[in-house]
Design a protein around this motif. Structure first.
Motif, PDB file in Angstrom:
ATOM      1  N   ARG A  27      -3.703   8.308   5.347  1.00  0.00           N
ATOM      2  CA  ARG A  27      -5.071   8.854   5.329  1.00  0.00           C
ATOM      3  C   ARG A  27      -5.798   8.709   6.672  1.00  0.00           C
ATOM      4  N   PRO A  28      -5.744   7.558   7.330  1.00  0.00           N
ATOM      5  CA  PRO A  28      -6.437   7.460   8.634  1.00  0.00           C
ATOM      6  C   PRO A  28      -5.901   8.462   9.663  1.00  0.00           C
ATOM      7  N   VAL A  29      -4.608   8.705   9.624  1.00  0.00           N
ATOM      8  CA  VAL A  29      -4.017   9.674  10.548  1.00  0.00           C
ATOM      9  C   VAL A  29      -4.522  11.076  10.210  1.00  0.00           C
ATOM     10  N   GLN A  30      -4.637  11.362   8.909  1.00  0.00           N
ATOM     11  CA  GLN A  30      -5.156  12.660   8.470  1.00  0.00           C
ATOM     12  C   GLN A  30      -6.615  12.818   8.892  1.00  0.00           C
ATOM     13  N   MET A  50       0.847  -1.178   0.000  1.00  0.00           N
ATOM     14  CA  MET A  50       0.000   0.000   0.000  1.00  0.00           C
ATOM     15  C   MET A  50       0.890   1.238   0.000  1.00  0.00           C
ATOM     16  N   LYS A  51       0.474   2.214  -0.745  1.00  0.00           N
ATOM     17  CA  LYS A  51       1.255   3.442  -0.843  1.00  0.00           C
ATOM     18  C   LYS A  51       1.225   4.207   0.472  1.00  0.00           C
ATOM     19  N   ARG A  52       2.317   4.914   0.699  1.00  0.00           N
ATOM     20  CA  ARG A  52       2.466   5.672   1.938  1.00  0.00           C
ATOM     21  C   ARG A  52       1.342   6.701   2.095  1.00  0.00           C
ATOM     22  N   GLU A  55      -1.869  17.018   6.010  1.00  0.00           N
ATOM     23  CA  GLU A  55      -2.263  17.183   4.603  1.00  0.00           C
ATOM     24  C   GLU A  55      -1.035  17.430   3.730  1.00  0.00           C
ATOM     25  N   SER A  56      -0.133  18.253   4.227  1.00  0.00           N
ATOM     26  CA  SER A  56       1.091  18.554   3.490  1.00  0.00           C
ATOM     27  C   SER A  56       1.950  17.300   3.332  1.00  0.00           C
ATOM     28  N   LEU A  57       2.067  16.523   4.400  1.00  0.00           N
ATOM     29  CA  LEU A  57       2.845  15.284   4.352  1.00  0.00           C
ATOM     30  C   LEU A  57       2.256  14.321   3.324  1.00  0.00           C
ATOM     31  N   ILE A  58       0.946  14.182   3.312  1.00  0.00           N
ATOM     32  CA  ILE A  58       0.289  13.291   2.350  1.00  0.00           C
ATOM     33  C   ILE A  58       0.492  13.805   0.934  1.00  0.00           C
ATOM     34  N   ASP A  59       0.378  15.109   0.738  1.00  0.00           N
ATOM     35  CA  ASP A  59       0.603  15.683  -0.599  1.00  0.00           C
ATOM     36  C   ASP A  59       2.027  15.401  -1.081  1.00  0.00           C
TER      37      ASP A  59
END
Length: 149
Positions: A8-11, A1-3, A112-116
């Motif tokens: 997403r659950p943490v976000q 699974m992609k990072r 959000e920034s980390l996920i982006d």
């Protein structure tokens, strides 16, 4: 699974905490406003009572009745002091709620920034992998002997 998907659950948790903090902030603001309105009402009641007390004093009153009226005025003054303390307490709660909201909002933005960034890196990695596959395919076609026939 992609990072980015794993994060997403943490976000979502950060978003939920920010929303909860937002609700707490709104409740604290409403509570402070309500307490301030109570203070205004008490101050108005005291002003009206003092005016009435002056009029009663001008009209003449027995000492024991005047003492009761003064005692009630002192209770009103105590209630005003208590209400001011309550307002200060509500202001402190509001300040804490603001701080909590700012922190939760910051955490949500950071997530959000980390996920982006993770999604962008994944896209770059996929692009590199695709380019590598294209290059390998082109190389293998060049290295095969041509059969003209």
């Amino acid at each position: 699974m992609k990072r980015s998907k794993r994060l997403r659950p943490v976000q979502h948790l950060a978003e939920r905490r920010r929303k909860e903090a937002e609700q707490q902030l709104g409740a604290a603001q409403q509570q402070l406003l309500a307490e301030q309105q109570k203070l205004v009402q008490l101050e108005q009641y005291l002003a009206d009572y003092q005016q009435s007390l002056l009029q009663t004093g001008r009209d003449g009153v027995a000492i024991d009745q005047l003492q009761r009226l003064q005692s009630f005025k002192h209770r009103l003054l105590d209630a005003l002091a208590q209400q001011r303390r309550q307002i200060e307490f509500c202001r402190q709660l509001l300040d804490r709620a603001k701080q909590t909201w700012h922190q939760a909002s910051g955490r949500e933005r950071a997530m959000e920034s980390l996920i982006d960034r993770a999604a962008q890196q994944e896209a770059r990695d996929e692009e590199k992998l695709l380019q590598k596959q294209i290059d390998e395919l082109a190389q293998s076609r060049r290295s095969r002997p041509r059969v003209d026939g």
